[in-house]
Design an enzyme around this catalytic site. Structure first.
Site, PDB file in Angstrom:
ATOM      1  NE  ARG A  45      -5.968  19.703   3.149  1.00 47.15           N
ATOM      2  CZ  ARG A  45      -5.938  20.156   4.475  1.00 47.15           C
ATOM      3  NH1 ARG A  45      -6.133  19.296   5.522  1.00 47.15           N
ATOM      4  NH2 ARG A  45      -5.597  21.430   4.674  1.00 47.15           N
ATOM      5  CE1 TYR A  97      -4.754  -4.585  -7.555  1.00 48.52           C
ATOM      6  CE2 TYR A  97      -4.421  -3.081  -5.632  1.00 48.52           C
ATOM      7  CZ  TYR A  97      -4.579  -3.290  -6.926  1.00 48.52           C
ATOM      8  OH  TYR A  97      -4.426  -2.389  -7.881  1.00 48.52           O
ATOM      9  CG  ASP A 169      -9.369  -5.614   0.310  1.00 43.65           C
ATOM     10  OD1 ASP A 169     -10.639  -5.287   0.013  1.00 43.65           O
ATOM     11  OD2 ASP A 169      -8.706  -5.296  -0.282  1.00 43.65           O
ATOM     12  CE  LYS A 194     -10.953  -3.236  -8.371  1.00 48.24           C
ATOM     13  NZ  LYS A 194     -10.282  -2.121  -7.747  1.00 48.24           N
TER      14      LYS A 194
END
Length: 388
Positions: A45, A97, A169, A194
């Site tokens: 982690r 978005y 972004d 993406k």
């Protein structure tokens, strides 16, 4: 060296074995010599060699100080919002978005973080929206789904004067086309699902910070809240990035050809694509991007959701699905899918029409994709022609 060469050789062969591919360290923990004495890794982690390879690669591609990989694009968004405190304010692009809008509105506003939505293609509107509480200016450029392009350099200059961070972004452009940190931005986020992953087979998010101080804060948040990317998904994203430049240039060239064709189609009302001279932000896109991206959106003259729904059910190569940036072409109806949680009055105000269809252009031959779109147009019932 040219950037394409640098990208391929940024991942060196494994020193222990000579493996040409980055190893997948599928482990939860690491043996230590003594408490706190280790080889840089103690628990996955906190850090993992495969994830670190991805994070270092993205920092290099975006020209940042340090990168961080998260379990999704929205987990990356969430980590950046956690830099704020009660009473702080975000100025955000108006056609943001839908997932980010949902996160801002339904989660963080109840914690006392205010969000103002403005047309960030006009730096004056951004300037006029700034208050003493503004801490972040949140850009998508190009934006999702109407492909608005904001002047990152101009907005970063005015933000710096007021000690405000600029977050960009960069999902739609990718570091192949645009490097916002070099234009003055402070933090980059990506839905690596993406273009970075590029094969529709991984969910991932990326944050890249320009400064050491921001990087230290994001690192603490990443470790403290634990929304990290696993080693297998890190490896898949690394694998995808190695063909990023090839894919993106192909997708951009095809998208421009398709956008030019759509602009002339009698059933089409408006085409949103920064590569068209008719796009209101075309000059800005030319200035700050190498090419114009692989996403197009367009609305129909018959501006109804039902008309768009009829159209998307007729395509054969363009697959009806969420997401974008993969090798296969996809399409969706933002009003019914990606931006369904955005109130209709907000959608209309920022230019998301009821019939808006978003195309993600893949790596197929553009002539085949145009033929597929024309088939969809021609297959619609003549009594309900989209040209009405």
């Amino acid at each position: 060296m040219k950037e394409s060469t640098t990208l391929i050789h940024a991942l060196s062969e494994n020193a222990e074995t000579g493996a040409i591919s980055t190893p997948i360290y599928q482990t939860s923990t690491f043996v230590q010599e003594a408490p706190g004495v280790n080889q840089g890794f103690d628990y996955s982690r906190s850090n993992n060699p495969t994830r670190q390879a991805l994070e270092d690669l993205l920092a290099q591609l975006e020209r940042g100080y340090q990168g961080f990989a998260f379990a999704s694009g929205l987990a990356a968004v969430d980590s950046v919002i956690k830099l704020l405190s009660i009473g702080d304010e975000i100025i955000a692009v108006d056609d943001i978005y839908g997932g980010a809008y949902r996160c801002f509105t339904h989660i963080y506003e109840k914690f006392g973080i205010k969000v103002k939505y403005v047309d960030t293609t006009d730096p004056l509107q951004v300037l006029n929206a700034i208050t003493e509480q503004t801490r972040l200016i949140w850009l998508e450029s190009p934006s999702n789904p109407t492909l608005k392009v904001s002047d990152i350099e101009a907005i970063s200059l005015l933000a710096r004067e007021k000690d405000i961070k600029v977050v960009v972004d960069n999902t739609f452009a990718s570091p192949v086309l645009q490097k916002p940190l070099l234009l003055g931005a402070d933090i980059i986020i990506h839905s690596a699902t993406k273009y970075l992953g590029g094969h529709s087979d991984v969910i991932a998010g990326i944050v890249v910070c320009k400064s050491k101080s921001d990087a230290e804060k994001i690192k603490f948040i990443q470790n403290a809240t634990g929304a990290v990317l696993g080693p297998w998904d890190s490896w898949l994203t690394i694998r995808g990035i190695q063909t990023l430049e090839l894919r993106v240039h192909k997708q951009c060239d095809s998208a421009l050809q398709i956008a030019e064709w759509l602009e002339k189609h009698p059933a089409v009302d408006r085409v949103h694509y920064p590569g068209l001279s008719s796009h209101p932000n075309h000059a800005t896109a030319q200035q700050q991007q190498k090419k114009f991206g692989g996403v197009i959106s367009f609305s129909l003259k018959n501006d109804r959701e039902a008309a768009a729904l009829e159209f998307v059910k007729k395509t054969r190569l363009f697959k009806l699905a969420e997401s974008l940036g993969g090798t296969k072409s996809l399409l969706c109806i933002p009003a019914l899918m990606t931006h369904k949680s955005t109130p209709i009055e907000v959608r209309h105000q920022c230019g998301i029409q009821d019939s808006l269809i978003r195309l993600s252009v893949g790596i197929e031959d553009p002539e085949d994709l145009i033929e597929d779109l024309e088939f969809a147009f021609q297959s619609l019932p003549k009594s309900k022609s989209l040209a009405e």
